[in-house]
Write an enzyme that holds these catalytic residues in place. Structure first.
Site: not given
Ligand code: PCA
Length: 204
Positions: A80, A143, A167
């Site tokens: 990100e 996240c 992610h």
């Molecule tokens: N993904 C979520 C919250 C926890 C996770 O593993 C997100 O992308 O916000």
């Protein structure tokens, strides 16, 4: 030895497992690029995840921080670029709380850029055969919340350490349960995160 704090998340919504938990379990205690990997699993909870994360930073005094989250539906590993000062997401956390656009930190910057080498990570992943691209939005759910909390903390503390968020897609185990998400093997997810961590160098 330098330390790298690596965090994952517990399961949430209708995702019965979270492959980030497996990745942190797999990499806990490893040495990567001169960093000892120390790990935590964070709750999917707007009121406690930030506190738990900041406590972990204070306990472990890391020289680099990488948080991982599941992006159920994404097919690539996506480092990100930026976190924004907004709790929303439109979905409840694990305690049923649905925020509606309030700031994470009252008076904080609107956005904070991560300081991980995201271009290098994506290039290195592709080089090794793993689909990857930079993501320009970590959303407004947990996240983004955790990424913002980390970046805000290190900025306030004037700590110039590499920090940010990656992610990852669903694992096959999760896709079998869930039905409608693209998936990778857990082994490939573990390896891809390890490739990302290898790109981190303390340049300060
Ligand atoms: N993904 C979520 C919250 C926890 C996770 O593993 C997100 O992308 O916000």
């Amino acid at each position: 030895m330098k330390k790298l704090l690596l965090t994952g998340f517990e399961p949430f919504l209708n995702f019965k497992l979270n492959p980030t938990m497996e990745v942190v379990k797999h990499l806990d205690g490893d040495t990567i690029n001169g960093y000892e990997v120390v790990t935590r699993v964070l709750p999917v909870d707007f009121s406690t995840s930030g506190k738990k994360l900041l406590k972990a930073i204070e306990e472990t005094k890391p020289d680099a921080i990488v948080s991982l989250g599941l992006a159920g539906g994404r097919a690539k590993v996506t480092p990100e670029r930026i976190a924004i000062n907004c709790n929303d997401g439109g979905e409840p956390d694990n305690h049923g709380r649905i925020p509606s656009g309030e700031p994470i930190v009252e008076g904080g910057s609107d956005g904070l850029f991560g300081t991980l080498p995201i271009h290098k990570m994506v290039n290195e992943l592709k080089e090794k055969g793993y689909p990857a691209e930079i993501s320009n939005s970590a959303g407004t759910y947990l996240c983004n919340h955790v990424m913002y909390q980390t970046l805000n903390y290190i900025e306030k503390q004037n700590k110039r350490i590499p920090a940010g968020f990656i992610h990852i897609p669903a694992s096959h185990e999760l896709a079998i349960e869930h039905g409608k998400v693209p998936s990778w093997s857990q082994t490939d997810l573990n390896e891809a995160v390890s490739v990302c961590l290898t790109c981190i160098k303390d340049e300060h």
